[in-house]
Design a protein around this motif. Structure first.
Motif, mmCIF file in Angstrom:
data_model
loop_
_atom_site.group_PDB
_atom_site.id
_atom_site.type_symbol
_atom_site.label_atom_id
_atom_site.label_comp_id
_atom_site.label_asym_id
_atom_site.label_seq_id
_atom_site.Cartn_x
_atom_site.Cartn_y
_atom_site.Cartn_z
ATOM 1 N N ALA A 337 0.893 -1.322 -0.042
ATOM 2 C CA ALA A 337 0.125 -0.151 -0.068
ATOM 3 C C ALA A 337 0.797 1.241 -0.019
ATOM 4 O O ALA A 337 1.856 1.209 0.743
ATOM 5 C CB ALA A 337 -0.943 0.074 1.377
ATOM 6 N N ARG A 338 0.619 2.208 -0.826
ATOM 7 C CA ARG A 338 1.129 3.301 -1.084
ATOM 8 C C ARG A 338 2.744 3.479 -0.916
ATOM 9 O O ARG A 338 3.389 3.806 -0.284
ATOM 10 C CB ARG A 338 0.972 4.333 0.206
ATOM 11 N N SER A 339 3.103 2.463 -1.870
ATOM 12 C CA SER A 339 4.646 2.271 -2.070
ATOM 13 C C SER A 339 5.015 2.069 -3.404
ATOM 14 O O SER A 339 4.294 1.957 -4.359
ATOM 15 C CB SER A 339 4.984 0.695 -1.094
ATOM 16 N N ILE A 340 6.285 1.894 -3.671
ATOM 17 C CA ILE A 340 7.070 1.789 -4.887
ATOM 18 C C ILE A 340 8.032 0.757 -4.772
ATOM 19 O O ILE A 340 8.709 0.657 -3.871
ATOM 20 C CB ILE A 340 7.956 3.063 -5.086
ATOM 21 N N ILE A 341 7.631 -0.375 -5.520
ATOM 22 C CA ILE A 341 8.323 -1.678 -5.576
ATOM 23 C C ILE A 341 9.204 -1.692 -6.839
ATOM 24 O O ILE A 341 8.631 -1.810 -7.970
ATOM 25 C CB ILE A 341 7.272 -2.923 -5.686
ATOM 26 N N GLY A 342 10.574 -2.052 -6.529
ATOM 27 C CA GLY A 342 11.523 -1.995 -7.929
ATOM 28 C C GLY A 342 11.285 -3.320 -8.613
ATOM 29 O O GLY A 342 10.638 -4.008 -8.047
ATOM 30 N N VAL A 353 3.698 -4.067 3.316
ATOM 31 C CA VAL A 353 4.687 -3.053 3.073
ATOM 32 C C VAL A 353 3.784 -1.760 2.746
ATOM 33 O O VAL A 353 3.093 -1.772 1.807
ATOM 34 C CB VAL A 353 5.499 -3.541 1.733
ATOM 35 N N GLU A 354 4.020 -0.881 3.576
ATOM 36 C CA GLU A 354 3.201 0.379 3.685
ATOM 37 C C GLU A 354 4.013 1.530 3.585
ATOM 38 O O GLU A 354 5.082 1.662 4.177
ATOM 39 C CB GLU A 354 2.117 0.445 4.785
ATOM 40 N N ASP A 355 3.725 2.479 2.639
ATOM 41 C CA ASP A 355 4.449 3.796 2.839
ATOM 42 C C ASP A 355 6.128 3.626 2.485
ATOM 43 O O ASP A 355 6.661 4.255 3.278
ATOM 44 C CB ASP A 355 4.268 4.720 3.755
ATOM 45 N N SER A 356 6.348 2.838 1.620
ATOM 46 C CA SER A 356 7.769 2.293 1.719
ATOM 47 C C SER A 356 8.505 2.435 0.110
ATOM 48 O O SER A 356 7.672 2.463 -0.803
ATOM 49 C CB SER A 356 8.227 1.034 2.262
ATOM 50 N N ILE A 357 9.684 2.309 0.021
ATOM 51 C CA ILE A 357 10.321 2.340 -1.271
ATOM 52 C C ILE A 357 11.317 1.237 -1.061
ATOM 53 O O ILE A 357 12.275 0.863 -0.358
ATOM 54 C CB ILE A 357 11.177 3.471 -1.558
ATOM 55 N N LEU A 358 11.107 0.095 -2.219
ATOM 56 C CA LEU A 358 11.882 -0.830 -2.102
ATOM 57 C C LEU A 358 12.866 -0.703 -3.676
ATOM 58 O O LEU A 358 12.128 -0.749 -4.538
ATOM 59 C CB LEU A 358 11.161 -2.306 -2.312
ATOM 60 N N PHE A 359 13.909 -0.866 -3.786
ATOM 61 C CA PHE A 359 14.695 -0.792 -4.973
ATOM 62 C C PHE A 359 14.767 -2.241 -5.367
ATOM 63 O O PHE A 359 14.066 -3.068 -4.842
ATOM 64 C CB PHE A 359 16.259 -0.396 -4.466
ATOM 65 N N ASP A 360 15.720 -2.438 -6.534
ATOM 66 C CA ASP A 360 15.466 -3.582 -7.280
ATOM 67 C C ASP A 360 15.782 -4.763 -6.480
ATOM 68 O O ASP A 360 16.746 -4.708 -5.574
ATOM 69 C CB ASP A 360 16.295 -3.481 -8.570
ATOM 70 N N LYS A 377 18.900 -2.041 -2.741
ATOM 71 C CA LYS A 377 19.081 -3.063 -3.912
ATOM 72 C C LYS A 377 19.521 -4.370 -3.180
ATOM 73 O O LYS A 377 20.497 -4.359 -2.465
ATOM 74 C CB LYS A 377 19.855 -2.603 -4.949
ATOM 75 N N GLY A 378 18.647 -5.369 -3.515
ATOM 76 C CA GLY A 378 19.464 -6.691 -3.212
ATOM 77 C C GLY A 378 19.222 -7.408 -1.734
ATOM 78 O O GLY A 378 19.684 -8.186 -1.457
ATOM 79 N N VAL A 379 18.377 -6.440 -0.912
ATOM 80 C CA VAL A 379 18.528 -6.856 0.344
ATOM 81 C C VAL A 379 17.386 -7.936 0.756
ATOM 82 O O VAL A 379 16.085 -7.517 0.146
ATOM 83 C CB VAL A 379 18.033 -5.408 1.270
#
Length: 421
Positions: A337-342, A353-360, A377-379
């Motif tokens: 919700a309200r997030s950017i998923i790489g 996952v809320e209000d978060s940014i996940l890199f690739d 990235k990669g975590v």
């Protein structure tokens, strides 16, 4: 625009964005899931018809250099005089690294002169905005200016981080202060200042003379805002060009004003807020405008996939609400919700996952809970882990926690099993 050369300053250390800049330069930091910060200035150049570019790097440039090679080389044809050359510090003139913005250009003056441009456009590679630079170059030439500076209207309380300009009715500069404690407002609006965007157009010959003169001054900071511009006002034709925003929303033509979209994502919180701008119902920055497209590297990955949830009533449901989900991502029974998923990420069953940014290529384990977290990235997040709910506990784990409670997990971070709840 073939008689114009563009110089992009992309060597910023970006220390205020650490740990996101621990392994990469600031312009190479991912933005909006699919892009890097530098993609915005490069897209502006391409859309403006500017196809001769020198991109000056300095700190931690390998990631940026790789991205330019993958995403941008194919847009330019060397045989037709088009190029984007990544230029590292060469110490051709002296043994120092770049001392300031003007010194970075001066140390590469040989490469600039070799292209024999009529005008040189100098840009920063770490801001988010849309702009047609050709309009600014035309303005510069129509007024026979020696220097033209991109000008942005900002509130006076925000102007202390900018160079602030005073202009006459024709737009010619009468005064300039670099990051003043008491910014001078415009005559027509006491709450607004005219700020420098760090975007310059120079007559090439004039630029060479100014840079060579500045290089001989031992007390100079060798910076455009601190030295070159203030010294030029009294004896040169220096003009301010009002920023025309190409970020089309309700209107179909570029517009100027205090509501024009320009962001300096220089801190973690500013970076986070600019990313969150993109997921709103009516986002301030329109990435879907085909009239001014934003380009980047497109990884060869399948479309995003959402699985589980069709078997009937169950809490195991793969869904993403008010979010951006990039190619190759799998939302496997988790909730976003309200997030950017790489690209290439995976959110496993019962995770939130809320209000978060996940890199690739981030992997979020089962039953994890993330809130207001930026994951590099990669975590891999072990199952059952909760992050973003207890700032003291997150700081004790070694994560970066901002004053606003935003948590940043660095690239290569190994989250041990004992953090599981």
């Amino acid at each position: 625009m073939r008689d114009t050369l563009t110089v992009i300053l992309a060597g910023g250390r970006g220390s205020r964005l650490e740990p996101l800049t621990r392994d990469r330069a600031k312009p190479a930091v991912p933005f909006g899931g699919l892009y890097r910060i530098v993609d915005f200035v490069l897209s502006n150049c391409l859309n403006s018809g500017m196809r001769r570019m020198l991109l000056l790097t300095q700190y931690k440039a390998q990631s940026l250099d790789r991205h330019i090679h993958l995403a941008w080389r194919n847009y330019f044809c060397r045989e037709l005089g088009e190029f984007i050359d990544v230029v590292p510090p060469q110490q051709r003139i002296d043994d120092n690294w770049y001392q300031g913005t003007a010194d970075a250009v001066y140390q590469n003056i040989y490469a600039i002169e070799r292209e024999q441009p009529e005008d040189v456009v100098v840009l920063a590679g770490d801001h988010i905005y849309k702009m047609n630079y050709k309009t600014m170059v035309d303005f510069h030439r129509d007024r026979d200016a020696d220097i033209t500076i991109g000008a942005l209207r900002v509130r006076c309380e925000d102007a202390k981080q900018f160079g602030v300009m005073q202009v006459d009715p024709d737009g010619q500069l009468m005064g300039f202060q670099e990051k003043p404690d008491q910014p001078i407002a415009t005559p027509e609006d006491p709450d607004v200042c005219l700020a420098s965007m760090g975007i310059y157009v120079f007559k090439a010959r004039y630029l060479y003379e100014r840079l060579c003169d500045d290089a001989t001054q031992p007390d100079s900071a060798h910076d455009f805002g601190k030295n070159i511009i203030p010294d030029a006002i009294s004896n040169s034709r220096v003009f301010a060009f009002p920023f025309l925003d190409e970020n089309r929303k309700d209107s179909v033509t570029p517009h100027a004003g205090a509501d024009a979209y320009w962001r300096d994502v220089g801190t973690i919180d500013a970076y986070y807020e600019a990313n969150m701008d993109l997921i709103g119902v009516d986002p301030q920055l329109n990435l879907y405008d085909q009239a001014w497209p934003m380009r980047s590297f497109q990884p060869m990955l399948p479309p995003p996939k959402f699985v589980f949830g069709s078997e009937g009533h169950s809490s195991r449901k793969g869904e993403a609400l008010d979010s951006i989900v990039c190619q190759g991502a799998i939302i496997s029974g988790g909730r976003v919700a309200r997030s950017i998923i790489g690209a290439g990420c995976r959110v496993n069953s019962y995770a939130s996952v809320e209000d978060s940014i996940l890199f690739d290529h981030v992997d979020v384990g089962r039953h994890c809970k993330l809130r207001r977290v930026i994951v590099d990235k990669g975590v891999s997040i072990p199952q059952g882990t909760e992050i973003g709910f207890d700032p003291a506990a997150d700081a004790a784990r070694g994560f970066t926690v901002t004053e606003s409670g935003l948590v940043v997990i660095a690239r290569g971070e190994v989250i041990p099993a004992e953090t599981m709840v």
